[in-house]
Design an enzyme around this catalytic site. Sequence first.
Site, PDB file in Angstrom:
ATOM      1  N   CYS A 177      26.185  33.662  66.274  1.00  0.00           N
ATOM      2  CA  CYS A 177      26.809  32.989  65.226  1.00  0.00           C
ATOM      3  C   CYS A 177      26.081  32.981  63.965  1.00  0.00           C
ATOM      4  O   CYS A 177      26.087  32.950  62.822  1.00  0.00           O
ATOM      5  CB  CYS A 177      27.225  31.620  65.618  1.00  0.00           C
TER       6      CYS A 177
ATOM      7  N   HIS B  66      24.527  25.603  66.720  1.00  0.00           N
ATOM      8  CA  HIS B  66      25.801  26.444  66.407  1.00  0.00           C
ATOM      9  C   HIS B  66      25.562  26.903  64.671  1.00  0.00           C
ATOM     10  O   HIS B  66      25.673  25.625  64.094  1.00  0.00           O
ATOM     11  CB  HIS B  66      27.018  26.086  66.985  1.00  0.00           C
TER      12      HIS B  66
END
Length: 901
Positions: free
Chosen positions: A259, A817
């Site tokens: 990510c 994230h």
Amino acid sequence: MAEGTTIAGPSDSTSEYSQIKDLIDQPLSDGDTWYIIDLHWFNSWKKYVGWDKWDPNNVRDPACHPGNIDNLALLKENTMELKEHLTEDIDFALVPEPVWNLLVKWYQLTPGQEPIARKVVDHGMLTSYLRVEIYLTELKLAKYPETEKTCVKKFSKRDTLETVEKVLRDIFEIPENSNIHLWTKSSNQAYEELPMKKQSIQELSLMTNQTLVAEVQNEDGTWPRKTSYSKRRHYDGDSSGSRSVQPGLCGLNNLGNTCFMNSVLQCMSNTPPIQRYFLEERHWAELNKENPLGNQGEIAKAFADLLKAMWSGQHHAFPPRAFKLQVGRFAPQFSGYQQHDSQELLTFLLDGLHEDLNRILKKPYIELKDADGRSDADVAREGWENYRKRNDSVIVDLFHGMLKSTLVCPECDKVSVTFDPTCYLSLPMPVKKERPIELYLARVDPEQKAMRYRVIVPKMGTILDLTEALSKLCGIPADHLIVADVHQHKFHQVFTNDSSISQISERDVIYAYELPERLGTPGTCCLGVYLKEVKTRNNYGYGSMFGVPFILQVPREGMDHDQLYQCIVTRMKRYLKSSDDQELAGPSSSDAITDISSTNQTVCENEMDTEDVDMSLENGNELPCREINGIDSAAKASQSKRLFSMDLVNLSGNSSLGKIKENGKLITLAAKSFVSCEWDPAVKELSYNAEAEKYAEDASSQQRVNVKKQVLQLKECLEVFTSIERLGADDAWYCPTCKKHVRATKKFDLWSLPEVLVIHLKRFSYTRSLRDKLDTLVEFPIRGLNMAPYIIDPNPTDAVYDLIGVCNHYGGLGGGHYTAYAKNKDDGCWHYFDDSSVSEASEESVCSKAAYVLFYIRRNQNGKWIKNVRPPLTKSSPAPVHKTHAKRNSANDSEEDMDSS
């Protein structure tokens, strides 16, 4: 499982230190074996042998003896498998095989545990990049069409797809002469073929828990997936193959903690000049494959192919596997599946694209000159011209500006001025650095429950700051408090007032213990007390800790067994089921702190004869401490009436220093002492009240947010960035006049800014003892960021910028994230990119406390950059890689679409 052993006094600490010091720094070699060892144990050993010469206090201190090597904290419960997401130098240390063998020889591995051995693997492809492979890759193997029936197997990252295929054939009994296709299958039933069987698991970016499916060719030469897919497409009436999407609104599949990469790629993809340059295939005319600082043009080509796929309008989501492969080849630190910093990836990408597209084929040598009193304009112009003689690319045209750096020597006032290019601004965040800490207070009064408090302390403060903050809430003087980290019913660490608060993590359980007298009062000892259930009385170590350990302040000298026992029982009064414990407690004693006799001392020695040690280990019995004046045999008669017996132990509670005898003799305690109270299971069941371990809540603990939420403006970060600061001792500047390193003052100023302005908010900070992230909201303008007030060039270009992209980070350090917001150039709308998911976003949502890297573009673009770009090649360019991927994944997209319809 054994909880510990008797200390045997192994080799001399100087010998241990010298032997390990010569071996610990050996370089990694491909195929060598290294061992994982719990960092807490390893640090305890370092203290014990005096590894840090500036901290000699604990050398050979029996209380600091590390005991058996214990890796239990690294393992999943009741298994020998490592916990997930462990980090080197935070959770564990790595030691080479010779070091491990010596440590096991001296300290032994905790019974029931096995060594955690790992191999060194070369993660590099063009250049060697050796790493110890901590986690093997677990793949779920299946055979089509029964893809839900999987078999999990572990592979090394350097195992090739051929190796995986052999395992598949063995598991599912597929004949060697049968042709098979290998596919990855995602959770949404999307398939991607893996045709390159010579490539390794690392090169293919396969990740743990990914499903690999073997498709066996039918006897008539057809393939079962293709036949099944054709029937389904006919049934659904879908003849288009795949639905079209708006160009640019293409998600990127997460290949395993990628990510961080996806968020940067989305921002770069939505930077209009970059998108135009690569989609018009301008890069083919400017590839510099011979640049020794470049990547043979591969990064630029892979990036271009990826952008073409993302803007083709054919993919809802696309796997950036080919791009990641090239990044891993030339920057091995980004290979594998560990989470990384998106800003570090962006730095590599901008530098990699620049060197791959550098128009300078042979860089000239240029000698740098100091300002020597010349005007800023002259020095800046000279610096920029010299830089462009060696660096000339579309990345320089678009992303590079200039900073003025001024250094002043505090001793001779020497001034050094340089102008340096930069491709982004890293802005500090001027926040008040405080943090809340929850802790439990155990008072001297045994009738009172432990109380939970929440205090606000400086992030870079000391334990003294913590006790002073607690003192204001509880009324106990700070110098009557001692603080410890409790883990698994033992003390992980007992802090001093000088200990750094940064050693306390959010997940730690912290206790503060009230002392009757001032901490450090001469003649007193802070005695740590552990509770232990021992099923086999004659074999120390077999049992388990229970309850909450506590600290007593007792005299170092003059107490006998009964007085110490009475002190402990009195302190435990609330935890005992019966209020009348006179018989079990033994004879009463006067105040142990004040009424002390100094005669008939028995010292519990820490050093034992080697012969006795060997015999005790052989017989499996604990080694008694050496007695000077003999043993009172009558004491044995009252032992059965006791709630527990007492052993002196080390800090970890896993090694005995000697049993405290009921012989009427007086005991001498070390400055740091710990005692283990060993309970028979039946006595514990009858007498110990586990319900008493419950704690009360102070009002402060109910206030979930005590730190005032700060909101910063971007201009505040810019003001701090351009302010004067003094260099730290580690960053000292060498003054050419004084001929030595000095802590000079340093100031940055903006001289010129690029077409595309990248701003990095420094949310992460790393020190020797602290890793921290700031979640403070920084408000930044979406439109009309005016940078003119910060530019010192008297003739600046237009400096008004509009936002086009934001890279976000959610969560804490070592993970979290990444996502991105980006503005599509075609529809002018903001969109939110979360790996493969793309959704429309409101302009208001773009500014959040997760914002990490900001992408701005100059409002009034002069288009000068395109004039420097060479015209596209007229002849046909090589077929882009993405076309192969598109063809291979056409079934993927259409099948995925049909599954969702």
